[in-house]
Each structure stands twice: as C-alpha cells, then as structure tokens.
Design an enzyme around this catalytic site. Structure first.
Site, short mmCIF file in Angstrom:
data_model
loop_
_atom_site.label_atom_id
_atom_site.label_comp_id
_atom_site.label_asym_id
_atom_site.label_seq_id
_atom_site.Cartn_x
_atom_site.Cartn_y
_atom_site.Cartn_z
N LYS A 101 -3.77 -3.19 7.61
CA LYS A 101 -3.81 -4.65 7.64
C LYS A 101 -2.82 -5.22 6.64
O LYS A 101 -2.29 -4.51 5.81
CB LYS A 101 -5.23 -5.13 7.35
CG LYS A 101 -6.03 -5.43 8.61
CD LYS A 101 -5.48 -6.63 9.39
CE LYS A 101 -6.21 -6.79 10.72
NZ LYS A 101 -5.49 -7.49 11.74
N TYR A 129 -0.78 -0.68 15.05
CA TYR A 129 -1.56 -0.86 13.83
C TYR A 129 -1.13 0.14 12.76
O TYR A 129 -1.13 1.35 12.99
CB TYR A 129 -3.05 -0.66 14.11
CG TYR A 129 -3.87 -0.86 12.86
CD1 TYR A 129 -4.01 -2.14 12.33
CD2 TYR A 129 -4.45 0.20 12.20
CE1 TYR A 129 -4.72 -2.34 11.17
CE2 TYR A 129 -5.18 0.01 11.03
CZ TYR A 129 -5.30 -1.27 10.53
OH TYR A 129 -6.00 -1.48 9.37
N ASP A 140 0.89 -1.17 0.00
CA ASP A 140 0.00 0.00 0.00
C ASP A 140 0.92 1.21 0.00
O ASP A 140 1.58 1.51 0.99
CB ASP A 140 -0.89 -0.04 1.24
CG ASP A 140 -1.88 1.11 1.29
OD1 ASP A 140 -1.62 2.13 0.61
OD2 ASP A 140 -2.88 1.01 2.01
C1 F6R Z 1 -8.01 -0.85 6.93
C2 F6R Z 1 -7.73 0.55 6.66
C3 F6R Z 1 -8.77 1.55 6.94
C4 F6R Z 1 -8.30 2.57 7.97
C5 F6R Z 1 -9.40 3.60 8.31
C6 F6R Z 1 -8.91 4.70 9.24
O1 F6R Z 1 -6.93 -1.65 6.61
O2 F6R Z 1 -6.66 0.89 6.23
O3 F6R Z 1 -9.97 0.95 7.37
O4 F6R Z 1 -7.86 1.93 9.16
O5 F6R Z 1 -9.88 4.21 7.13
O6 F6R Z 1 -7.78 5.30 8.67
P1 F6R Z 1 -7.08 6.59 9.29
O7 F6R Z 1 -6.75 6.27 10.72
O8 F6R Z 1 -5.89 6.78 8.43
O9 F6R Z 1 -8.07 7.71 9.17
MG MG Z 2 -4.32 2.17 2.65
MG MG Z 3 -5.01 -2.43 1.53
#
Ligand code: F6R
Ligand code: MG
Ligand code: MG
Length: 373
Positions: free
Chosen positions: A232, A229, A12
């Site tokens: 994923k 975290y 990513d």
């Molecule tokens: C799952 C993922 C998204 C983010 C969510 C919050 O793998 O990447 O669900 O965890 O959109 O993202 P932030 O904390 O960057 O606003």
């Molecule tokens: Mg992403």
């Molecule tokens: Mg992804």
C-alpha cells in the site's frame, strides 16, 4: 531570509518479522547518510523515524521542493537500506523501490513524498503525519475536518484570519489531473470528490486570503505505477499550525476518534486507523490495524529547533491518553470488521481489488463461467 523547505520522503525498504517494523540496522544506514548530508550542508537538519515498516526521512533544507539533490539523497539512502535489508534477509527488501534508475525525482519511482516550501514565520509550528498499512486518500477526511469543518476547527469561526477559508488541490489519481476547490463556497463539491478516497486525493491546502501554503500530502498509488499490488501507499502529510492557521490542537482533533481507511491486510481491506506514539508504530493483528503517528516540531532559522546538544526537539503527539478512546475504538471496530472475513464491506470493493493478487485467482476461473440460458 531564504525560504525553507520541509520534505518528508518515505519508503518501505524491507522490514523485520514480515511487514512489521523498520529494524535498527536500517536506521543506522539512514542516520549515517543524513548526518553526512547535514555536515556537507545539503540539508540543514533531519529526523529519522518509522511508521511500521516504512522508513521516514524528515529533512529541512533551503533547496526547494522536488530538488534533485534532496531526492537523490533519499533515493540513495533507500537503496543502501534495501541492500542492507537484503544482506540481513529482512522481509520484502526494497519493496517500494519500483524502478532501477533515479531520474532527478523520487515521484513515480515508489517512495512517497510530501513537501512544502515556506517563508518562515516568527514562529512556525509544524505537524507531520505518517501512516502504515493504508493509502494516500486516508488523509482526505482529517484534512477536510482541519481546514474546512467549523465543527472541528473553531478558528474557522473565531479567528478573523481564517474566516476567508481554505483552498484544496485535489488529484484525480485515475486520470492524472487536478482541480482546486475553495471552502466554504465549494464545500459540497469538494466532499463529492474526496469522499471517494480511493481515487480523489487532497494533495495541498492554502489559506485563501493570501495563498499561504498550509498542508501537503503524498499522493502516490504504487499499484498504478507497477500495474499490480506491491504494497500500500502508506502516506505522509505535513500541516502548518497556529497564528491564523488551525491550532495544533485543531489539527489533532479529528484523531480523537478512529475512522476507516483502505489498506490493512494485503492492502485489500477497510481498517480502522489507530493513532499511536512512536513506540507503538508497528502493525500486528491482520497486519494492522493501520497506524498513524504525528510528530510536532518548530522550524527555526531554516532548521528543526534543537536542544543545546543539537538534537532536534520532536513532540510525539499521539503518545497521549487523549487518544486512548480512538485506540479502543480502533480495536473494537477491527474486531467487528474481522468477524466479516472476506465479505464486503470488510473487504474493499471489486474495483479497488483490481490491482491485487485476487485478479490472478479470478482469472483462473474465467473459462469456467458459462453464459446463462
Ligand atoms: C500490507 C502489506 C501486508 C502484505 C501481507 C502479505 O500493505 O504489506 O499486509 O500484503 O503480509 O504479504 P506477502 O504477499 O509478501 O506474504
Ligand atoms: Mg512492507
Ligand atoms: Mg508500510
């Protein structure tokens, strides 16, 4: 005939509209780099695609697994894409690039990788899978169905070349150790481990009679690298098909129904996997539901089989009404789970949540807890 290696390396690097999709300008950077690498014979052929917000580099070459030149090509490409993503102020630019320096191998640096080195058979059909908004253990279930479950794979019963069974390598991602279990003899022990999808991950499968490599999947857990975290570990998997191995149709059969995987919003929820064609490889509702794509191709003379113009021939296998029921089930089950909000089992268990931002939220409450009289 030299051995051929199929490498799928993903990252990513930043995405459009939140964690939605890899936009065209990033594809262009990857295309420029892999085209150059093919011209210089570093790789023999390639195909670039996306699983939601993950950029997927499928490369076929003769340099073997974990080759520093191939991994550096992927690493440098991801770095360049991340810097393009920064310029465009795309979201989470460079998200999975967890370390600054490359040291010969992308493993442990953030990108996910699955590789198999094969002796090319007379005809070698391959299916690669890539999923978004989920994690490495998500392939435990289909890998078990494909290579160990005679109710899924008729060949385990009908094809004399498969009655020998298959061997599974399982990684314990918590304690960094591995074990090999043979099916059907050790099927129950295998299930005892790999049912715990957050910890034990099937990493490789071989045919038992001759140790022919049949499948490999990525096993990285970003939170265990970063200690928190950071997205994923959207996984990738390679499976070999036909002629004494599960047929392509047996490899795809587990996806006739949706099943539950860890990931989805903030990597903290159970979500129903949705098999989709490339055109629907993008996550929307509650950052999901988690999507999976499957691309089929043939390895021929060290390359991906091409058309007369040299374009790789790629079959977008889930772009098919046969998976419409699974997609409907995914939507239906997504609604059921989302009705539960932040209550388990919609949300992951406390242990799985340990590496997410909830730790900070709960940390703040720590001192306010008073011992019971
Ligand atoms: C799952 C993922 C998204 C983010 C969510 C919050 O793998 O990447 O669900 O965890 O959109 O993202 P932030 O904390 O960057 O606003
Ligand atoms: Mg992403
Ligand atoms: Mg992804």
């Amino acid at each position: 005939m030299p051995k051929v290696t199929i490498s799928i390396i993903k990252c990513d690097v930043g995405s459009l509209a939140g964690h939605y999709i890899v936009p065209k300008p990033l594809f262009n950077v990857a295309e420029k780099n892999l085209k150059k690498a093919a011209e210089k014979n570093v790789i023999n052929s390639y195909y670039i695609f996306n699983a939601g917000d993950d950029l997927e580099l499928l490369m076929v070459h003769e340099k073997g697994e974990q080759n520093p030149e191939i991994h550096k090509l992927a690493w440098d490409t991801f770095k360049e894409c991340a810097s393009k993503a920064s310029q465009l102020k795309l979201y989470a630019a460079g998200q999975d690039l967890l370390k600054d320096a490359f040291s010969g191998n992308v493993r442990g640096l953030g990108p996910g990788v699955a590789e198999i080195e094969i002796e090319e058979r007379a005809s070698d059909p391959i299916v690669v899978f890539a999923a978004d908004k989920t994690s490495a253990g998500s392939f435990n279930y289909p890998l078990f169905r494909i290579f160990a479950d005679p109710m899924n794979t008729a060949g385990l019963v009908i094809d004399p070349n498969m009655i020998c069974g298959f061997k599974f390598e399982v990684i314990d991602t918590k304690e960094n150790k591995s074990i090999i279990l043979k099916c059907p003899e050790e099927m129950y022990e295998l299930l005892a481990l790999i049912g715990t999808v957050g910890r034990y991950i099937v990493s490789r499968v071989w045919r038992a009679s001759d140790n022919l490599i049949c499948a490999a999947s990525s096993v990285s857990k970003l939170s265990l690298i970063a200690g928190k975290y950071v997205g994923k570990d959207d996984p990738v998997m390679i499976a070999r098909a036909q002629h004494g191995l599960p047929a392509v149709g047996e490899i795809l059969a587990p996806f006739m129904h949706s099943y539950f995987v860890q990931g989805w919003m903030r990597g903290s929820h159970w979500g129903p996997i949705m098999p989709v064609g490339l055109k629907s490889s993008k996550c929307t509702v509650f950052d999901g539901p988690p999507r999976i794509v499957a691309l089929g191709f043939q390895v021929a003379n060290g390359k991906i089989s091409c058309d007369d113009e040299g374009n790789p021939l790629i079959a977008d296998m889930f772009d098919d009404p046969a998976f419409a029921l699974a997609r409907r089930e995914a939507v239906h089950n997504a609604c059921t789970l989302r009705n539960m909000g932040e209550f388990e089992p919609a949300r992951l268990s406390a242990e799985e949540m340990e590496y997410t931002t909830i730790k900070q939220v709960l940390g703040k409450l720590g001192k306010r807890f008073k011992p019971l009289e």
